[in-house]
Design a protein around this motif. Structure first.
Motif, PDB file in Angstrom:
ATOM      1  N   LEU A 212       0.812  -1.212   0.000  1.00  0.00           N
ATOM      2  CA  LEU A 212       0.000   0.000   0.000  1.00  0.00           C
ATOM      3  C   LEU A 212       0.845   1.262   0.000  1.00  0.00           C
ATOM      4  O   LEU A 212       0.536   2.242  -0.670  1.00  0.00           O
ATOM      5  CB  LEU A 212      -0.928  -0.003   1.219  1.00  0.00           C
ATOM      6  N   VAL A 213       1.921   1.271   0.798  1.00  0.00           N
ATOM      7  CA  VAL A 213       2.752   2.470   0.879  1.00  0.00           C
ATOM      8  C   VAL A 213       3.417   2.748  -0.463  1.00  0.00           C
ATOM      9  O   VAL A 213       3.449   3.878  -0.953  1.00  0.00           O
ATOM     10  CB  VAL A 213       3.813   2.317   1.981  1.00  0.00           C
ATOM     11  N   LYS A 214       3.920   1.699  -1.104  1.00  0.00           N
ATOM     12  CA  LYS A 214       4.658   1.877  -2.353  1.00  0.00           C
ATOM     13  C   LYS A 214       3.764   2.384  -3.470  1.00  0.00           C
ATOM     14  O   LYS A 214       4.120   3.281  -4.223  1.00  0.00           O
ATOM     15  CB  LYS A 214       5.309   0.557  -2.757  1.00  0.00           C
ATOM     16  N   PHE A 215       2.548   1.800  -3.571  1.00  0.00           N
ATOM     17  CA  PHE A 215       1.699   2.110  -4.716  1.00  0.00           C
ATOM     18  C   PHE A 215       0.595   3.114  -4.393  1.00  0.00           C
ATOM     19  O   PHE A 215       0.200   3.894  -5.238  1.00  0.00           O
ATOM     20  CB  PHE A 215       1.061   0.826  -5.256  1.00  0.00           C
ATOM     21  N   GLY A 216       0.071   3.055  -3.167  1.00  0.00           N
ATOM     22  CA  GLY A 216      -1.082   3.874  -2.866  1.00  0.00           C
ATOM     23  C   GLY A 216      -0.786   5.328  -2.606  1.00  0.00           C
ATOM     24  O   GLY A 216      -1.591   6.198  -2.898  1.00  0.00           O
ATOM     25  N   LYS A 217       0.373   5.630  -2.076  1.00  0.00           N
ATOM     26  CA  LYS A 217       0.645   6.985  -1.597  1.00  0.00           C
ATOM     27  C   LYS A 217       0.620   8.015  -2.703  1.00  0.00           C
ATOM     28  O   LYS A 217       0.070   9.103  -2.545  1.00  0.00           O
ATOM     29  CB  LYS A 217       2.005   7.008  -0.879  1.00  0.00           C
ATOM     30  N   ASP A 218       1.211   7.710  -3.851  1.00  0.00           N
ATOM     31  CA  ASP A 218       1.342   8.719  -4.900  1.00  0.00           C
ATOM     32  C   ASP A 218       0.640   8.370  -6.205  1.00  0.00           C
ATOM     33  O   ASP A 218       0.309   9.268  -6.972  1.00  0.00           O
ATOM     34  CB  ASP A 218       2.838   8.956  -5.202  1.00  0.00           C
ATOM     35  N   ASN A 219       0.426   7.104  -6.479  1.00  0.00           N
ATOM     36  CA  ASN A 219       0.076   6.704  -7.838  1.00  0.00           C
ATOM     37  C   ASN A 219      -1.375   6.346  -8.072  1.00  0.00           C
ATOM     38  O   ASN A 219      -1.741   6.000  -9.193  1.00  0.00           O
ATOM     39  CB  ASN A 219       0.943   5.501  -8.256  1.00  0.00           C
ATOM     40  N   CYS A 220      -2.233   6.370  -7.052  1.00  0.00           N
ATOM     41  CA  CYS A 220      -3.606   5.949  -7.308  1.00  0.00           C
ATOM     42  C   CYS A 220      -4.587   6.633  -6.375  1.00  0.00           C
ATOM     43  O   CYS A 220      -4.213   7.280  -5.400  1.00  0.00           O
ATOM     44  CB  CYS A 220      -3.733   4.425  -7.201  1.00  0.00           C
ATOM     45  N   ILE A 221      -5.854   6.477  -6.701  1.00  0.00           N
ATOM     46  CA  ILE A 221      -6.967   6.951  -5.887  1.00  0.00           C
ATOM     47  C   ILE A 221      -7.481   5.756  -5.085  1.00  0.00           C
ATOM     48  O   ILE A 221      -7.764   4.697  -5.653  1.00  0.00           O
ATOM     49  CB  ILE A 221      -8.098   7.500  -6.769  1.00  0.00           C
ATOM     50  N   LEU A 222      -7.616   5.902  -3.769  1.00  0.00           N
ATOM     51  CA  LEU A 222      -8.012   4.779  -2.935  1.00  0.00           C
ATOM     52  C   LEU A 222      -9.383   5.007  -2.313  1.00  0.00           C
ATOM     53  O   LEU A 222      -9.671   6.089  -1.785  1.00  0.00           O
ATOM     54  CB  LEU A 222      -6.997   4.544  -1.809  1.00  0.00           C
ATOM     55  N   SER A 223     -10.212   3.969  -2.389  1.00  0.00           N
ATOM     56  CA  SER A 223     -11.456   3.913  -1.638  1.00  0.00           C
ATOM     57  C   SER A 223     -11.417   2.644  -0.797  1.00  0.00           C
ATOM     58  O   SER A 223     -10.753   1.666  -1.160  1.00  0.00           O
ATOM     59  CB  SER A 223     -12.657   3.884  -2.584  1.00  0.00           C
ATOM     60  N   CYS A 224     -12.092   2.646   0.336  1.00  0.00           N
ATOM     61  CA  CYS A 224     -12.013   1.501   1.243  1.00  0.00           C
ATOM     62  C   CYS A 224     -13.394   1.174   1.800  1.00  0.00           C
ATOM     63  O   CYS A 224     -14.291   2.013   1.833  1.00  0.00           O
ATOM     64  CB  CYS A 224     -11.035   1.796   2.388  1.00  0.00           C
ATOM     65  N   SER A 225     -13.555  -0.073   2.241  1.00  0.00           N
ATOM     66  CA  SER A 225     -14.836  -0.503   2.796  1.00  0.00           C
ATOM     67  C   SER A 225     -14.614  -1.618   3.800  1.00  0.00           C
ATOM     68  O   SER A 225     -13.562  -2.262   3.832  1.00  0.00           O
ATOM     69  CB  SER A 225     -15.783  -0.978   1.689  1.00  0.00           C
ATOM     70  N   ILE A 226     -15.632  -1.831   4.630  1.00  0.00           N
ATOM     71  CA  ILE A 226     -15.612  -2.867   5.663  1.00  0.00           C
ATOM     72  C   ILE A 226     -16.656  -3.907   5.305  1.00  0.00           C
ATOM     73  O   ILE A 226     -17.792  -3.567   4.969  1.00  0.00           O
ATOM     74  CB  ILE A 226     -15.928  -2.272   7.050  1.00  0.00           C
ATOM     75  N   ASN A 227     -16.288  -5.186   5.384  1.00  0.00           N
ATOM     76  CA  ASN A 227     -17.230  -6.262   5.108  1.00  0.00           C
ATOM     77  C   ASN A 227     -17.665  -7.018   6.363  1.00  0.00           C
ATOM     78  O   ASN A 227     -18.778  -7.505   6.441  1.00  0.00           O
ATOM     79  CB  ASN A 227     -16.644  -7.266   4.119  1.00  0.00           C
ATOM     80  N   SER A 228     -16.775  -7.130   7.355  1.00  0.00           N
ATOM     81  CA  SER A 228     -17.075  -7.944   8.534  1.00  0.00           C
ATOM     82  C   SER A 228     -17.862  -7.137   9.559  1.00  0.00           C
ATOM     83  O   SER A 228     -17.604  -5.963   9.786  1.00  0.00           O
ATOM     84  CB  SER A 228     -15.778  -8.458   9.175  1.00  0.00           C
ATOM     85  N   ARG A 229     -18.852  -7.775  10.185  1.00  0.00           N
ATOM     86  CA  ARG A 229     -19.664  -7.089  11.182  1.00  0.00           C
ATOM     87  C   ARG A 229     -18.855  -6.727  12.424  1.00  0.00           C
ATOM     88  O   ARG A 229     -19.101  -5.706  13.070  1.00  0.00           O
ATOM     89  CB  ARG A 229     -20.856  -7.977  11.579  1.00  0.00           C
ATOM     90  N   THR A 230     -17.879  -7.553  12.778  1.00  0.00           N
ATOM     91  CA  THR A 230     -17.063  -7.259  13.957  1.00  0.00           C
ATOM     92  C   THR A 230     -16.325  -5.948  13.784  1.00  0.00           C
ATOM     93  O   THR A 230     -16.284  -5.105  14.681  1.00  0.00           O
ATOM     94  CB  THR A 230     -16.059  -8.395  14.207  1.00  0.00           C
ATOM     95  N   ALA A 231     -15.729  -5.759  12.598  1.00  0.00           N
ATOM     96  CA  ALA A 231     -15.005  -4.516  12.346  1.00  0.00           C
ATOM     97  C   ALA A 231     -15.950  -3.327  12.363  1.00  0.00           C
ATOM     98  O   ALA A 231     -15.595  -2.235  12.802  1.00  0.00           O
ATOM     99  CB  ALA A 231     -14.276  -4.595  11.009  1.00  0.00           C
ATOM    100  N   VAL A 232     -17.184  -3.521  11.877  1.00  0.00           N
ATOM    101  CA  VAL A 232     -18.157  -2.430  11.890  1.00  0.00           C
ATOM    102  C   VAL A 232     -18.450  -1.989  13.311  1.00  0.00           C
ATOM    103  O   VAL A 232     -18.534  -0.804  13.615  1.00  0.00           O
ATOM    104  CB  VAL A 232     -19.464  -2.879  11.187  1.00  0.00           C
ATOM    105  N   GLU A 233     -18.595  -2.965  14.215  1.00  0.00           N
ATOM    106  CA  GLU A 233     -18.876  -2.622  15.609  1.00  0.00           C
ATOM    107  C   GLU A 233     -17.730  -1.828  16.219  1.00  0.00           C
ATOM    108  O   GLU A 233     -17.936  -0.894  16.981  1.00  0.00           O
ATOM    109  CB  GLU A 233     -19.122  -3.905  16.400  1.00  0.00           C
ATOM    110  N   GLU A 234     -16.501  -2.173  15.852  1.00  0.00           N
ATOM    111  CA  GLU A 234     -15.349  -1.449  16.371  1.00  0.00           C
ATOM    112  C   GLU A 234     -15.255  -0.053  15.765  1.00  0.00           C
ATOM    113  O   GLU A 234     -14.726   0.873  16.383  1.00  0.00           O
ATOM    114  CB  GLU A 234     -14.062  -2.228  16.081  1.00  0.00           C
ATOM    115  N   ALA A 235     -15.725   0.103  14.534  1.00  0.00           N
ATOM    116  CA  ALA A 235     -15.561   1.369  13.822  1.00  0.00           C
ATOM    117  C   ALA A 235     -16.740   2.318  14.014  1.00  0.00           C
ATOM    118  O   ALA A 235     -16.832   3.339  13.356  1.00  0.00           O
ATOM    119  CB  ALA A 235     -15.371   1.099  12.331  1.00  0.00           C
ATOM    120  N   ASN A 236     -17.646   1.983  14.926  1.00  0.00           N
ATOM    121  CA  ASN A 236     -18.810   2.817  15.200  1.00  0.00           C
ATOM    122  C   ASN A 236     -19.636   3.055  13.947  1.00  0.00           C
ATOM    123  O   ASN A 236     -20.238   2.145  13.419  1.00  0.00           O
ATOM    124  CB  ASN A 236     -18.392   4.144  15.850  1.00  0.00           C
TER     125      ASN A 236
END
Length: 664
Positions: A212-236
């Motif tokens: 991610l650091v090598k490619f994401g920082k300068d060369n692309c547009i990033l979008s992100c998402s959560i699929n697991s319910r456990t992570a959703v609970e942690e992320a409010n």
């Protein structure tokens, strides 16, 4: 609710769009999503009726960001956020200098452009917007007097047929539609060893992500998402399947001299209650120089927050990496940062009974469309396979399932993949080439609108074959090639003439991956009541397998455990009743074939002769709660016709070959 002022608009010379009327038909297509609750409750208003001084964009550009309303189209809004940061892309989608409210040339309509399957398509809409309580009920700008987001959303809804068609989607699709570029899907989840990945069969998986650091920082547009319910609970409030966009990626130094990668994330809901270590009042801010901390916190606008790379990888499951597009419309490589100056595209189609050959597991694979890629000098090449979306009508009871985006993709898309072989000679034997391992591939068949293959290629000729996973699956597609060096793309013409059947036969292999999970799917043998909890797999036997008497099916079960810790394994085969795909429906029936007794072997196999029909395999360990991963291979005996192929590469060449099993 229809707008009552339509006649008044026409009298005032304002455009009223009869193709996308301001009524419930523009809202709903299948009535299969939660916005069915808005039926009959929406009024349609022009911006000058909503506020006193409407404008397309606010003077403070940070107030031009999208805020999601009652429509589940965060995937579109993430791409809109990037448009706002790239004026040349925004001007392509919303041509500048259009008359707006207050201008003498204003006529109540706006013009938009979207990229669709190889071409830019014009969309014209009126500016009547769906409202509830005198306010837009779907997406809008943070500034209540700015309307570029609401109008773009309406134009996009017209392109797809209704607002409802925008409920649930992929950021990658919106990014391609708004830029004509490319996007890749990366998984941040747990990934096996290289050896395990090499052994993966065609499944609905995503590619191993680059660093991610090598490619994401300068060369692309990033979008992100959560699929697991456990992570959703942690992320409010971040939400399961909810897409967010990365606005900024910085490397900062702590007071101790360590380097930290920080990402500024924007939530299209326009709010957040992120409580991570870099959230409001988080303890990590104290590790930075106070001036640096104040500067970073001052960049936060409504709905935005900071987190570090470790939190990012831990919290999010999937990333969409969009390729940047320069002012000349050229893609910028995610992997190298190079401008890909050369591009080609060809349209194609998988046609049932003709060119829908299925995956390499199928004997008909060689009937798929075939293409030549000629590379004139070593360079970086991107090949993208884009299938047309089929908007199937769904049952109204399905709306509870729309939170599952993978199911939504399966409704509209085939599982597709792309394989490439390097051909050293201008004259070649197609059968021999296809029986060798591909030079490169998209790793698996995926239920995505587009799959992308990146490779450094040497000069020469390359055979490219796009395929669906299932044979006879029909779809239209577009094949695109982007490269840093000079290339050419052409269709390989072929005709097949049927010849008499030959004696003998060959075998087609199908593979299934599974796992016995303790307390869940490790049900044990038929001696235990939990046997029916074991995984079960459907397969069919066709009349073709009966052409030659004797064994027509061979089933092999392979457990993935070291030799010193093997479980005793076996399996039973049941004939299904009334096409019911549940193994437990056969509970009172005897199996038609069994591989028993259970043996302490890594591989057990059973040859059998089965009549045409649908069957269920139930693999098991002898005792319950014995965990292990396994693979089942079903080999079907098939008759194949000898075909005469005529391939074109520069000039016509001919060969006679017998299509055979394509080995992975």
């Amino acid at each position: 609710m229809e707008r009552g002022g339509k006649a008044a608009d026409e009298d005032a010379g304002l455009f009223v769009d009869s193709e996308f009327p301001a009524d419930d038909s523009a809202l709903l297509s299948d009535c299969s999503t939660p916005i069915i609750k808005l039926k009959g409750k929406v009024t349609w208003m022009r911006p000058q009726e909503i506020c006193q001084s409407p404008e397309l964009f606010p003077q403070d550009i940070s107030l031009g960001h999208a805020k999601q309303g009652l429509l589940g189209d965060c995937w579109l809004l993430c791409a809109c956020t990037v448009l706002l940061q790239n004026k040349h892309l925004l001007n392509k989608v919303i041509p500048p200098d259009q008359p707006t409210w207050g201008d003498s040339g204003y006529k109540g309509f706006f013009h938009f452009c979207f990229w669709q399957y190889g071409h830019w398509k014009d969309v014209i809409i009126d500016d009547l917007l769906p409202c509830i309580d005198l306010k837009p009920c779907f997406s809008r700008c943070l500034s209540p007097t700015s309307f570029w987001v609401a109008l773009l959303e309406k134009a996009y809804a017209k392109l797809y047929g209704s607002y409802e068609r925008l409920w649930a989607g992929q950021v990658s699709e919106a990014w391609v539609d708004l830029t004509g570029g490319l996007a890749e899907h990366w998984s941040l989840g747990a990934i096996g060893t290289e050896e395990e990945n090499d052994k993966q069969q065609d499944t609905d998986l995503v590619r191993r992500r680059p660093d991610l650091v090598k490619f994401g920082k300068d060369n692309c547009i990033l979008s992100c998402s959560i699929n697991s319910r456990t992570a959703v609970e942690e992320a409010n409030e971040l939400g399961q399947y909810h897409a967010l966009i990365v606005l900024e990626w910085l490397e900062v130094s702590t007071v101790s001299g360590d380097k930290v990668h920080l990402l500024r994330i924007r939530n299209p809901w326009g709010r957040c209650s992120w409580t991570g270590s870099w959230g409001e009042g988080g303890h990590s801010w104290s590790s930075l120089d106070p001036l640096c901390a104040v500067d970073l916190q001052a960049r936060i606008s409504q709905g935005e927050f900071w987190l570090d790379e470790e939190e990012f990888v831990y919290m999010f499951d999937d990333v969409i990496a969009g390729y940047k597009v320069d002012e000349n419309g050229h893609l910028i490589s995610i992997y190298s940062g190079h401008i890909l100056l050369h591009r080609h595209q060809l349209a194609g189609e998988w046609i049932k009974g003709c060119s829908a050959g299925g995956s390499r597991n199928s004997s008909s694979y060689s009937t798929n469309p075939k293409y030549w890629l000629k590379v004139r000098e070593r360079g970086e090449v991107l090949v993208a396979l884009l299938q047309h979306k089929e908007n199937k009508r769904v049952d109204k009871s399905v709306h509870m399932l729309f939170e599952d985006l993978r199911m939504n993709k399966h409704q509209h898309y085939q599982a597709i993949a792309l394989h490439i072989w390097k051909v050293e000679k201008r004259r070649f034997n197609l059968r021999r080439v296809l029986n060798t391992a591909p030079f490169a591939s998209t790793h698996c068949h995926a239920y995505d609108r587009e799959v992308v293959l990146h490779q450094e290629l040497e000069p020469g000729y390359y055979l490219m074959i796009p395929s669906t996973y299932q044979p006879e699956a029909e779809a239209r597609f577009l094949l695109r090639v982007f490269s840093s060096s000079s290339t050419s793309l052409s269709t390989l013409k072929s005709t097949a003439l049927s010849l008499p059947l030959t004696l003998g036969g060959e075998w087609d292999n199908s593979y299934f991956q599974g796992a016995w999970v303790k307390g869940s799917t490790a049900g044990g043998s038929r001696n235990f009541h939990s046997h029916w909890c074991n995984p079960h797999f459907l397969f069919s036997v066709c009349n073709d397998t009966m052409q030659i008497p004797g064994v027509n099916i061979r089933i092999t079960l392979h457990q993935k455990k070291p030799e010193n810790s093997l479980h005793p394994i076996g399996f039973h085969v049941y004939k299904t009743q009334d096409g019911i795909p549940e193994a437990k429906s056969q509970k009172n029936n005897e199996p038609v074939a069994s591989c028993i007794p259970h043996c302490y072997n890594q591989v057990v196999a059973l040859p059998c002769s089965l009549t045409p029909g649908v069957y269920t395999i139930v693999p098991s360990t002898y005792e319950p709660d014995c965990p292990a991963n396994f693979t089942i291979c079903i080999s079907r005996r098939v008759h194949r016709k000898v075909v005469r192929c005529q391939e074109t590469l520069g000039k016509a060449i001919q060969e006679i070959s017998c299509t055979s099993l394509m080995q992975n």
